[in-house]
Design a protein around this motif. Structure first.
Motif, short mmCIF file in Angstrom:
data_model
loop_
_atom_site.label_atom_id
_atom_site.label_comp_id
_atom_site.label_asym_id
_atom_site.label_seq_id
_atom_site.Cartn_x
_atom_site.Cartn_y
_atom_site.Cartn_z
N LYS A 246 7.55 -32.98 0.34
CA LYS A 246 6.23 -33.06 0.96
C LYS A 246 5.37 -31.84 0.66
O LYS A 246 4.18 -31.97 0.32
CB LYS A 246 6.38 -33.24 2.47
CG LYS A 246 5.06 -33.45 3.20
CD LYS A 246 5.27 -33.67 4.68
CE LYS A 246 3.94 -33.85 5.40
NZ LYS A 246 4.13 -34.06 6.86
N ASP A 247 5.95 -30.65 0.78
CA ASP A 247 5.17 -29.43 0.55
C ASP A 247 4.66 -29.36 -0.88
O ASP A 247 3.52 -28.96 -1.13
CB ASP A 247 6.02 -28.20 0.86
CG ASP A 247 6.36 -28.08 2.34
OD1 ASP A 247 5.68 -28.75 3.14
OD2 ASP A 247 7.29 -27.33 2.69
N ALA A 248 5.53 -29.74 -1.83
CA ALA A 248 5.14 -29.71 -3.24
C ALA A 248 4.01 -30.71 -3.51
O ALA A 248 3.04 -30.40 -4.20
CB ALA A 248 6.34 -30.01 -4.13
N MET A 249 4.15 -31.91 -2.96
CA MET A 249 3.13 -32.93 -3.18
C MET A 249 1.80 -32.53 -2.56
O MET A 249 0.73 -32.86 -3.09
CB MET A 249 3.60 -34.27 -2.62
CG MET A 249 4.72 -34.93 -3.41
SD MET A 249 4.37 -35.16 -5.17
CE MET A 249 2.86 -36.15 -5.10
N GLU A 250 1.83 -31.83 -1.46
CA GLU A 250 0.58 -31.39 -0.82
C GLU A 250 -0.18 -30.42 -1.72
O GLU A 250 -1.41 -30.49 -1.84
CB GLU A 250 0.88 -30.74 0.53
CG GLU A 250 1.22 -31.74 1.62
CD GLU A 250 1.48 -31.06 2.96
OE1 GLU A 250 1.49 -29.81 2.99
OE2 GLU A 250 1.67 -31.79 3.96
N ILE A 251 0.55 -29.51 -2.38
CA ILE A 251 -0.11 -28.56 -3.29
C ILE A 251 -0.68 -29.31 -4.49
O ILE A 251 -1.80 -29.02 -4.95
CB ILE A 251 0.88 -27.46 -3.73
CG1 ILE A 251 1.31 -26.63 -2.51
CG2 ILE A 251 0.22 -26.56 -4.79
CD1 ILE A 251 2.37 -25.60 -2.83
N ILE A 252 0.08 -30.26 -5.02
CA ILE A 252 -0.40 -31.05 -6.15
C ILE A 252 -1.66 -31.82 -5.77
O ILE A 252 -2.64 -31.88 -6.53
CB ILE A 252 0.70 -32.01 -6.64
CG1 ILE A 252 1.87 -31.21 -7.24
CG2 ILE A 252 0.16 -33.00 -7.67
CD1 ILE A 252 3.10 -32.03 -7.52
N GLU A 253 -1.66 -32.38 -4.58
CA GLU A 253 -2.85 -33.10 -4.10
C GLU A 253 -4.04 -32.16 -3.94
O GLU A 253 -5.18 -32.51 -4.26
CB GLU A 253 -2.54 -33.80 -2.78
CG GLU A 253 -1.65 -35.01 -2.92
CD GLU A 253 -1.39 -35.71 -1.59
OE1 GLU A 253 -1.84 -35.16 -0.55
OE2 GLU A 253 -0.78 -36.78 -1.58
N ASP A 254 -3.78 -30.96 -3.44
CA ASP A 254 -4.87 -29.99 -3.28
C ASP A 254 -5.48 -29.62 -4.63
O ASP A 254 -6.70 -29.51 -4.76
CB ASP A 254 -4.35 -28.73 -2.58
CG ASP A 254 -4.09 -28.96 -1.09
OD1 ASP A 254 -4.57 -29.98 -0.56
OD2 ASP A 254 -3.39 -28.13 -0.49
N ILE A 255 -4.63 -29.42 -5.63
CA ILE A 255 -5.14 -29.11 -6.97
C ILE A 255 -5.98 -30.27 -7.49
O ILE A 255 -7.03 -30.07 -8.12
CB ILE A 255 -3.98 -28.79 -7.94
CG1 ILE A 255 -3.28 -27.49 -7.52
CG2 ILE A 255 -4.49 -28.67 -9.38
CD1 ILE A 255 -2.04 -27.17 -8.33
N SER A 256 -5.54 -31.48 -7.22
CA SER A 256 -6.31 -32.64 -7.68
C SER A 256 -7.68 -32.71 -7.01
O SER A 256 -8.64 -33.20 -7.60
CB SER A 256 -5.53 -33.94 -7.41
OG SER A 256 -5.61 -34.32 -6.04
N ALA A 257 -7.77 -32.20 -5.79
CA ALA A 257 -9.01 -32.29 -5.04
C ALA A 257 -10.01 -31.19 -5.41
O ALA A 257 -11.21 -31.43 -5.51
CB ALA A 257 -8.72 -32.24 -3.54
N ILE A 258 -9.51 -29.96 -5.62
CA ILE A 258 -10.42 -28.83 -5.83
C ILE A 258 -10.29 -28.19 -7.21
O ILE A 258 -11.03 -27.27 -7.54
CB ILE A 258 -10.20 -27.74 -4.75
CG1 ILE A 258 -8.79 -27.15 -4.87
CG2 ILE A 258 -10.44 -28.31 -3.37
CD1 ILE A 258 -8.52 -26.01 -3.89
N GLY A 259 -9.36 -28.69 -8.02
CA GLY A 259 -9.05 -28.03 -9.28
C GLY A 259 -10.15 -28.04 -10.31
O GLY A 259 -10.26 -27.12 -11.12
N ARG A 260 -11.00 -29.04 -10.30
CA ARG A 260 -12.03 -29.14 -11.34
C ARG A 260 -12.92 -27.91 -11.35
O ARG A 260 -13.15 -27.31 -12.41
CB ARG A 260 -12.87 -30.40 -11.12
CG ARG A 260 -14.00 -30.55 -12.13
CD ARG A 260 -14.76 -31.83 -11.93
NE ARG A 260 -15.78 -32.01 -12.97
CZ ARG A 260 -16.54 -33.08 -13.09
NH1 ARG A 260 -16.39 -34.10 -12.26
NH2 ARG A 260 -17.44 -33.16 -14.05
N ALA A 261 -13.44 -27.52 -10.21
CA ALA A 261 -14.32 -26.35 -10.13
C ALA A 261 -13.59 -25.07 -10.46
O ALA A 261 -14.19 -24.11 -10.95
CB ALA A 261 -14.95 -26.26 -8.74
N LEU A 262 -12.28 -25.05 -10.21
CA LEU A 262 -11.48 -23.85 -10.41
C LEU A 262 -10.88 -23.75 -11.81
O LEU A 262 -10.20 -22.77 -12.12
CB LEU A 262 -10.34 -23.81 -9.38
CG LEU A 262 -10.76 -23.90 -7.91
CD1 LEU A 262 -9.54 -23.91 -7.01
CD2 LEU A 262 -11.69 -22.75 -7.54
#
Length: 392
Positions: A246-262
């Protein structure tokens, strides 16, 4: 030639009816020209006043049913259409050839080379503009070869100072070719190693977010030259193996959400689509999909490429690309031997263990060294601009 197009209008219901006391007549769109060219037939037609252009898009399937799969429909968005029927179909196999594809990729910041379409045209796109990629398909469909091709193309088109790759291969079968490549900062074969990388990348998102806030910009490409950071691509083969983490998937999801700008992007692959993994914001944020042969319609719909279940087993490397629309593409074939030759110029002599290259708690990770390689013991940390990021 015009009769075949009229038949298509009739099947699609693209006509207006004129009725009188004596007869009923169908009035079809006006055909201005129909000509044979070198390897194609080109029709030009316009809709009648009062006909909805959206109906052409809805009934596009009728054109494919009448003329076959090798066609393209272009419109001015109002009335005029150009229908091109190509004589050639998709190649059964194409070889990955750098000299052949470099011209297609050199104009993109982060090029993803896909292959060739049914018009024998190169298909590629810029991951900076279309972030995050899902590649799915059964064993033997060409999925793994495509991942190898995509990564090799990225390495050859982007310098190691502008691109950092983090690879995870929990099956231990795909990414050994990329060890020691200067762009590659980690190759994870264990969940514990991947978690270490994800913890580091989570800190990276915070750091880059601080940079955007400091300079009041919306994308890392707009940062001042002295604060520019490399693009980061996290590629995970068989991401479905992480569904219980779960913890790993949450980080992956966060990158998918905000990664473009970063400037942080995902390439995820899986053999059998898993609705529990591809759920919520992760599925929404995977803006590009490559659907190789799937077992059934349910699986192809999970991937987002309905129709990929119809790809025959003999069509290795064939997939449906979901970008602006669904497009059938033949992926390039790049075997292990040729991949090694292409990657050899980018290899380092040393192998740095993940424990050394990826700090579990990057205390030296400040705004001033954001995106750069972790500091070694011999280097002095730069003066913090905002202080150290606290460990969570």
């Amino acid at each position: 030639m015009q009769k075949k197009l009229v038949d298509c209008f009739d099947v699609a219901g693209l006509y207006l009816k004129y009725e009188s006391d004596k007869f009923t007549r169908k009035i079809y769109p006006k055909i201005h020209s129909a000509q044979k060219l070198d390897n194609r037939i080109e029709y030009v037609f316009t809709l009648l006043n009062g006909m909805d252009p959206r109906e052409v898009r809805k009934k596009e399937y009728a054109f494919f049913q009448i003329f076959g799969r090798t066609l393209k429909i272009e419109s001015d968005g109002i009335k005029k259409y150009v229908l091109t029927i190509y004589a050639e179909s998709l190649a059964k196999e194409i070889k990955w050839n750098w000299s052949d594809i470099v011209g297609t990729c050199q104009h993109f910041k982060l090029p993803i080379y896909c292959g060739k379409n049914e018009n024998n045209e190169h298909v590629a796109y810029d991951m900076v503009k279309n972030p995050h990629l899902l590649i799915a398909g059964e064993t033997g469909s060409g999925k793994s070869t495509q991942v190898r091709s995509v990564l090799t193309t990225l390495i050859k088109t982007t310098t190691s100072s502008h691109l950092h790759l983090y690879l995870a291969d929990l099956k231990r079968s795909e990414f050994h070719l990329f060890r020691r490549v200067e762009h590659v900062k980690a190759v994870c074969t264990k969940v514990s190693e991947l978690k270490r990388v994800l913890a580091y990348l989570k800190k990276e998102t915070e750091c880059r977010g601080d940079l955007l806030e400091k300079y009041e910009v919306t994308h890392v490409d707009d940062l001042p030259e002295h604060e520019r950071v490399p693009y980061i691509v996290l590629c995970i083969d068989e991401v479905a193996l992480l569904k219980k983490e779960k913890d790993a998937m949450e980080i992956i999801e966060d990158i998918s959400a905000i990664g473009r700008a970063l400037g942080m992007f995902l390439i995820l692959s899986m053999q059998r689509p898993d609705a529990k993994v591809l759920d919520g914001k992760l599925k929404v944020n995977l803006t590009v999909r490559m659907g190789f042969r799937c077992a059934d319609l349910t699986n192809s719909r999970i991937v987002g490429t309905p129709g990929s279940e119809k790809i025959e087993s003999s069509q290795g490397g064939r997939f449906l690309l979901k970008l602006e629309k669904l497009t059938e593409v033949q992926a390039p074939h790049l075997d292990d031997v040729n991949a090694k030759k292409e990657l050899e110029p980018y290899k380092r002599d040393d192998v740095v263990p993940i424990e050394e290259s990826i700090p579990l708690c990057p205390n030296n990770h400040t705004v001033s060294n954001c995106g750069r390689s972790p500091l070694t013991d011999e280097e002095e940390p730069p003066t913090p601009q905002f202080g150290l990021l606290e460990d969570e």
